[in-house]
Enzyme design. Structure first.
Site, short mmCIF file in Angstrom:
data_model
loop_
_atom_site.label_atom_id
_atom_site.label_comp_id
_atom_site.label_asym_id
_atom_site.label_seq_id
_atom_site.Cartn_x
_atom_site.Cartn_y
_atom_site.Cartn_z
N LYS A 13 6.20 -11.34 56.81
CA LYS A 13 5.68 -10.14 56.18
C LYS A 13 5.13 -9.25 57.19
O LYS A 13 4.92 -9.75 58.47
CB LYS A 13 4.78 -10.37 55.07
CG LYS A 13 5.31 -11.28 53.98
CD LYS A 13 4.35 -11.54 52.76
CE LYS A 13 4.98 -12.32 51.60
NZ LYS A 13 3.80 -12.64 50.53
N TYR A 53 11.14 -7.95 44.15
CA TYR A 53 10.10 -8.35 43.27
C TYR A 53 10.00 -7.81 42.02
O TYR A 53 9.02 -7.54 41.19
CB TYR A 53 8.67 -7.75 43.97
CG TYR A 53 8.21 -8.36 45.33
CD1 TYR A 53 7.85 -9.70 45.41
CD2 TYR A 53 8.28 -7.61 46.44
CE1 TYR A 53 7.69 -10.24 46.61
CE2 TYR A 53 7.81 -8.13 47.67
CZ TYR A 53 7.63 -9.56 47.87
OH TYR A 53 7.25 -10.01 48.87
N PHE A 61 -0.48 -5.70 40.45
CA PHE A 61 -0.30 -5.67 41.64
C PHE A 61 0.77 -5.26 42.35
O PHE A 61 0.89 -5.09 43.50
CB PHE A 61 -0.87 -7.01 42.15
CG PHE A 61 0.26 -8.10 41.71
CD1 PHE A 61 1.46 -8.19 42.50
CD2 PHE A 61 -0.14 -9.03 40.64
CE1 PHE A 61 2.17 -9.35 42.07
CE2 PHE A 61 0.75 -9.96 40.25
CZ PHE A 61 2.13 -10.04 41.10
N ARG A 89 8.90 -24.14 51.57
CA ARG A 89 7.58 -24.04 50.79
C ARG A 89 6.50 -24.81 51.14
O ARG A 89 5.28 -24.41 51.19
CB ARG A 89 7.92 -23.95 49.31
CG ARG A 89 9.05 -22.75 48.89
CD ARG A 89 9.24 -22.58 47.49
NE ARG A 89 8.08 -22.47 46.81
CZ ARG A 89 7.49 -21.17 46.52
NH1 ARG A 89 8.05 -19.98 47.07
NH2 ARG A 89 6.58 -20.99 45.81
N THR A 95 0.07 -20.27 48.40
CA THR A 95 -0.04 -18.66 48.47
C THR A 95 -1.35 -18.14 49.03
O THR A 95 -1.44 -17.17 49.80
CB THR A 95 0.37 -18.04 47.07
OG1 THR A 95 1.55 -18.28 46.57
CG2 THR A 95 0.43 -16.26 47.21
N ARG A 106 0.49 -21.05 56.35
CA ARG A 106 -0.71 -20.00 55.88
C ARG A 106 -2.09 -20.45 56.14
O ARG A 106 -3.14 -19.87 56.24
CB ARG A 106 -0.50 -19.72 54.21
CG ARG A 106 0.75 -18.91 53.75
CD ARG A 106 0.87 -18.95 52.39
NE ARG A 106 2.03 -18.09 52.12
CZ ARG A 106 2.81 -18.24 51.06
NH1 ARG A 106 2.82 -19.38 50.28
NH2 ARG A 106 3.82 -17.41 50.99
N ASN A 120 -0.37 -13.02 53.34
CA ASN A 120 -0.27 -14.50 53.59
C ASN A 120 1.05 -14.54 54.54
O ASN A 120 1.54 -15.80 54.46
CB ASN A 120 -0.22 -15.11 52.28
CG ASN A 120 1.17 -14.78 51.38
OD1 ASN A 120 1.90 -14.18 51.62
ND2 ASN A 120 1.06 -15.31 50.08
N HIS A 123 7.08 -15.32 52.96
CA HIS A 123 7.79 -15.49 51.92
C HIS A 123 8.79 -16.38 52.05
O HIS A 123 9.58 -16.35 52.88
CB HIS A 123 8.35 -14.21 51.41
CG HIS A 123 9.33 -14.50 50.19
ND1 HIS A 123 8.97 -14.26 48.84
CD2 HIS A 123 10.56 -14.63 50.13
CE1 HIS A 123 10.03 -14.72 47.93
NE2 HIS A 123 11.08 -14.76 48.86
N GLU A 134 18.29 -13.31 46.57
CA GLU A 134 17.41 -12.71 47.70
C GLU A 134 18.08 -12.43 48.95
O GLU A 134 18.02 -11.47 49.76
CB GLU A 134 16.06 -13.63 48.12
CG GLU A 134 15.10 -13.51 46.93
CD GLU A 134 13.96 -14.44 47.08
OE1 GLU A 134 13.07 -14.56 46.12
OE2 GLU A 134 13.62 -15.27 48.18
#
Length: 141
Positions: A13, A53, A61, A89, A95, A106, A120, A123, A134
């Site tokens: 990100k 998203y 949000f 993951r 998260t 993270r 964070n 993704h 995706e």
């Protein structure tokens, strides 16, 4: 017996790119034995982020999340490997960067900003179905 070779989309990100953490995130992924099949840097627009998203579109949000993701370049990668979705993951961590386990991306690299959107760093797709959807969005021909 079915093959457990999978593909996952990973996004570094804008906060991770801005902090020059792209190499470290990709290093951790490769060190785990996964293969970077495709890689590109881009600045995402409203249409792409709205589709990515889509399940959050009605959440309060959502607008802040889209603005955060448009703040700067994103590195998109297709990662391939044995049980890669579950593995990435786990590497990413939970998260919330405050409670993400030490040793995770993270947990080691992200921090709480106190803003309306959690910044964070990464993704990672959460299922085979999400990964394929995706990947098709981010790596459209």
């Amino acid at each position: 017996m079915t093959s457990s070779l999978e593909r996952s989309l990973v996004l570094i990100k804008p906060d991770g790119v801005a902090r020059n953490l792209t190499g470290e995130v990709l290093r951790r992924i490769e060190a785990k034995g996964y293969v970077i099949s495709e890689l590109k840097m881009l600045t995402a627009g409203d249409d792409l982020l709205g589709e990515h998203y889509a399940e959050h579109r009605e959440r309060p949000f959502f607008p802040g999340l889209v603005e955060f993701m448009k703040r700067g370049p994103v590195v998109a990668a297709v990662i391939t490997g044995h049980r890669v979705i579950e593995g990435i993951r786990t590497l990413a961590g939970t998260t919330d960067p405050t409670t993400a386990a030490p040793g995770s991306i993270r947990g080691d690299l992200a921090f709480e900003t106190g803003g309306p959107v959690i910044e964070n760093i990464i993704h990672a797709s959460d299922s085979v179905e999400s990964a394929e959807r995706e990947i098709a969005l981010w790596f459209a021909a």
